[in-house]
Design a protein around this motif. Structure first.
Motif, PDB file in Angstrom:
ATOM      1  N   PRO A  15      38.354  30.023  87.258  1.00 38.79           N
ATOM      2  CA  PRO A  15      36.939  30.405  87.309  1.00 38.79           C
ATOM      3  C   PRO A  15      36.183  29.837  88.517  1.00 38.79           C
ATOM      4  O   PRO A  15      35.212  30.419  88.965  1.00 38.79           O
ATOM      5  CB  PRO A  15      36.350  29.858  86.016  1.00 38.79           C
ATOM      6  N   TRP A  16      36.655  28.706  89.072  1.00 37.10           N
ATOM      7  CA  TRP A  16      35.996  28.127  90.243  1.00 37.10           C
ATOM      8  C   TRP A  16      36.139  29.041  91.460  1.00 37.10           C
ATOM      9  O   TRP A  16      35.329  28.969  92.374  1.00 37.10           O
ATOM     10  CB  TRP A  16      36.545  26.732  90.526  1.00 37.10           C
ATOM     11  N   THR A  17      37.147  29.889  91.452  1.00 39.02           N
ATOM     12  CA  THR A  17      37.323  30.837  92.541  1.00 39.02           C
ATOM     13  C   THR A  17      36.171  31.838  92.573  1.00 39.02           C
ATOM     14  O   THR A  17      35.807  32.338  93.637  1.00 39.02           O
ATOM     15  CB  THR A  17      38.676  31.576  92.394  1.00 39.02           C
ATOM     16  N   LEU A  18      35.601  32.130  91.420  1.00 39.23           N
ATOM     17  CA  LEU A  18      34.481  33.075  91.357  1.00 39.23           C
ATOM     18  C   LEU A  18      33.283  32.581  92.161  1.00 39.23           C
ATOM     19  O   LEU A  18      32.511  33.387  92.687  1.00 39.23           O
ATOM     20  CB  LEU A  18      34.056  33.328  89.910  1.00 39.23           C
ATOM     21  N   LYS A  19      33.119  31.269  92.237  1.00 32.78           N
ATOM     22  CA  LYS A  19      31.988  30.697  92.967  1.00 32.78           C
ATOM     23  C   LYS A  19      32.114  30.886  94.479  1.00 32.78           C
ATOM     24  O   LYS A  19      31.130  30.759  95.190  1.00 32.78           O
ATOM     25  CB  LYS A  19      31.848  29.210  92.663  1.00 32.78           C
ATOM     26  N   ALA A  20      33.308  31.181  94.954  1.00 27.89           N
ATOM     27  CA  ALA A  20      33.556  31.256  96.394  1.00 27.89           C
ATOM     28  C   ALA A  20      32.685  32.299  97.086  1.00 27.89           C
ATOM     29  O   ALA A  20      32.201  32.073  98.187  1.00 27.89           O
ATOM     30  CB  ALA A  20      35.032  31.526  96.661  1.00 27.89           C
ATOM     31  N   SER A  21      32.487  33.451  96.465  1.00 25.42           N
ATOM     32  CA  SER A  21      31.634  34.469  97.078  1.00 25.42           C
ATOM     33  C   SER A  21      31.085  35.392  95.999  1.00 25.42           C
ATOM     34  O   SER A  21      31.674  35.563  94.936  1.00 25.42           O
ATOM     35  CB  SER A  21      32.411  35.271  98.123  1.00 25.42           C
ATOM     36  N   LYS A  22      29.953  35.979  96.332  1.00 28.96           N
ATOM     37  CA  LYS A  22      29.281  36.886  95.390  1.00 28.96           C
ATOM     38  C   LYS A  22      30.180  38.071  95.030  1.00 28.96           C
ATOM     39  O   LYS A  22      30.208  38.512  93.889  1.00 28.96           O
ATOM     40  CB  LYS A  22      27.977  37.373  96.010  1.00 28.96           C
ATOM     41  N   SER A  23      30.941  38.553  95.994  1.00 28.59           N
ATOM     42  CA  SER A  23      31.797  39.708  95.721  1.00 28.59           C
ATOM     43  C   SER A  23      32.910  39.375  94.739  1.00 28.59           C
ATOM     44  O   SER A  23      33.535  40.262  94.178  1.00 28.59           O
ATOM     45  CB  SER A  23      32.377  40.284  97.015  1.00 28.59           C
ATOM     46  N   ASN A  24      33.161  38.077  94.516  1.00 28.66           N
ATOM     47  CA  ASN A  24      34.148  37.685  93.505  1.00 28.66           C
ATOM     48  C   ASN A  24      33.571  37.766  92.097  1.00 28.66           C
ATOM     49  O   ASN A  24      34.230  38.238  91.179  1.00 28.66           O
ATOM     50  CB  ASN A  24      34.643  36.255  93.745  1.00 28.66           C
ATOM     51  N   TRP A  25      32.353  37.285  91.892  1.00 27.47           N
ATOM     52  CA  TRP A  25      31.830  37.181  90.529  1.00 27.47           C
ATOM     53  C   TRP A  25      31.035  38.390  90.076  1.00 27.47           C
ATOM     54  O   TRP A  25      30.919  38.627  88.882  1.00 27.47           O
ATOM     55  CB  TRP A  25      31.067  35.893  90.309  1.00 27.47           C
ATOM     56  N   VAL A  26      30.487  39.180  90.991  1.00 26.02           N
ATOM     57  CA  VAL A  26      29.657  40.323  90.585  1.00 26.02           C
ATOM     58  C   VAL A  26      30.415  41.312  89.691  1.00 26.02           C
ATOM     59  O   VAL A  26      29.900  41.709  88.640  1.00 26.02           O
ATOM     60  CB  VAL A  26      29.023  41.018  91.803  1.00 26.02           C
ATOM     61  N   PRO A  27      31.647  41.732  90.032  1.00 22.10           N
ATOM     62  CA  PRO A  27      32.324  42.671  89.129  1.00 22.10           C
ATOM     63  C   PRO A  27      32.545  42.105  87.724  1.00 22.10           C
ATOM     64  O   PRO A  27      32.479  42.835  86.739  1.00 22.10           O
ATOM     65  CB  PRO A  27      33.659  42.981  89.808  1.00 22.10           C
ATOM     66  N   PHE A  28      32.752  40.797  87.632  1.00 24.93           N
ATOM     67  CA  PHE A  28      32.968  40.181  86.323  1.00 24.93           C
ATOM     68  C   PHE A  28      31.674  40.068  85.526  1.00 24.93           C
ATOM     69  O   PHE A  28      31.677  40.238  84.309  1.00 24.93           O
ATOM     70  CB  PHE A  28      33.650  38.816  86.473  1.00 24.93           C
ATOM     71  N   VAL A  29      30.577  39.808  86.199  1.00 29.02           N
ATOM     72  CA  VAL A  29      29.290  39.765  85.503  1.00 29.02           C
ATOM     73  C   VAL A  29      28.933  41.161  84.996  1.00 29.02           C
ATOM     74  O   VAL A  29      28.532  41.336  83.840  1.00 29.02           O
ATOM     75  CB  VAL A  29      28.172  39.195  86.416  1.00 29.02           C
ATOM     76  N   VAL A  30      29.097  42.166  85.855  1.00 31.03           N
ATOM     77  CA  VAL A  30      28.794  43.546  85.463  1.00 31.03           C
ATOM     78  C   VAL A  30      29.667  43.960  84.285  1.00 31.03           C
ATOM     79  O   VAL A  30      29.178  44.456  83.264  1.00 31.03           O
ATOM     80  CB  VAL A  30      28.972  44.515  86.660  1.00 31.03           C
ATOM     81  N   ALA A  31      30.974  43.750  84.405  1.00 28.71           N
ATOM     82  CA  ALA A  31      31.890  44.130  83.322  1.00 28.71           C
ATOM     83  C   ALA A  31      31.622  43.307  82.065  1.00 28.71           C
ATOM     84  O   ALA A  31      31.689  43.840  80.951  1.00 28.71           O
ATOM     85  CB  ALA A  31      33.342  43.960  83.776  1.00 28.71           C
ATOM     86  N   GLY A  32      31.297  42.036  82.228  1.00 27.74           N
ATOM     87  CA  GLY A  32      31.038  41.177  81.075  1.00 27.74           C
ATOM     88  C   GLY A  32      29.790  41.591  80.313  1.00 27.74           C
ATOM     89  O   GLY A  32      29.795  41.671  79.082  1.00 27.74           O
ATOM     90  N   VAL A  33      28.720  41.863  81.044  1.00 25.51           N
ATOM     91  CA  VAL A  33      27.475  42.280  80.385  1.00 25.51           C
ATOM     92  C   VAL A  33      27.671  43.609  79.672  1.00 25.51           C
ATOM     93  O   VAL A  33      27.273  43.770  78.512  1.00 25.51           O
ATOM     94  CB  VAL A  33      26.317  42.354  81.412  1.00 25.51           C
ATOM     95  N   THR A  34      28.305  44.566  80.330  1.00 26.59           N
ATOM     96  CA  THR A  34      28.491  45.882  79.701  1.00 26.59           C
ATOM     97  C   THR A  34      29.436  45.801  78.503  1.00 26.59           C
ATOM     98  O   THR A  34      29.191  46.441  77.480  1.00 26.59           O
ATOM     99  CB  THR A  34      28.997  46.920  80.721  1.00 26.59           C
ATOM    100  N   ALA A  35      30.497  45.000  78.619  1.00 34.82           N
ATOM    101  CA  ALA A  35      31.427  44.845  77.495  1.00 34.82           C
ATOM    102  C   ALA A  35      30.738  44.163  76.310  1.00 34.82           C
ATOM    103  O   ALA A  35      30.919  44.576  75.156  1.00 34.82           O
ATOM    104  CB  ALA A  35      32.663  44.047  77.927  1.00 34.82           C
TER     105      ALA A  35
END
Length: 183
Positions: free
Chosen positions: A83-103
């Protein structure tokens, strides 16, 4: 290369996380695509409406729970540091936030609402003494059935769109992941 460097590289988090990430990601995206575009369509065409409704109200809660769990596992196993890899750049975490919220919206809001309305429509058919599909136009339906149909249409459409957005976010992540592959 010194012997210790071989051991260090063999035990790096990336070597452990990468295969788990690929397996969880591919299972997540494959499940989303298969359930959304194959199973639902085949079942809708092959089963009578009541059997289809019964199947859907049992399958989709499991699907939404599995989708959410696989999304969490996929995010937790991103190489090289989870999960610390997600902090590296916005393009890493945005798809997971979008998918997480919708799921999550499908898991706790729109999935249960749609499921309940499906059940309520069956009960309303019993009260009305006729199937909603027997009516040739909406004016032949009771006011309660028309309200249920409108509510079902809105909630079902929202659930479908949220599912598609979640798939799109995971396809985005898949393209990003594929661009990092080295041959």
């Amino acid at each position: 290369m010194p012997p210790m460097a071989i051991v260090d590289s063999a035990w790096s988090p990336a070597n452990f996380l990468a295969p788990l990430h690929v397996l969880s990601f591919s299972t997540l995206l494959g499940t989303q695509l298969y359930q959304s575009f194959v199973m639902t369509k085949v079942c809708h065409q092959a089963l009578p409406r009541t059997a289809f409704t019964t199947l859907q109200k049992r399958i989709f809660p499991i699907y939404f729970r599995g989708q959410t769990l696989l999304l969490f596992i996929t995010a937790a196993t991103i190489p090289p540091y989870g999960p610390w890899t997600l902090k590296a750049s916005k393009s890493n975490w945005v798809p997971f936030v979008v998918a997480g919220v919708t799921a999550l919206l499908n898991l706790v809001v729109y999935g249960p609402r749609t499921r309940q309305i499906m059940v309520d429509r069956i009960y309303q058919e019993t009260r009305d003494g006729r199937k909603a599909t027997d009516a040739t136009d909406a004016t032949e339906l009771s006011d309660d059935m028309r309200k249920l149909n409108r509510s079902f249409s809105r909630n079902h459409a929202m659930s479908i769109h949220l599912n598609l957005i979640s798939m799109g976010a995971m396809i985005w992540w898949g393209l990003k992941l594929a661009s990092r592959l080295e041959f």
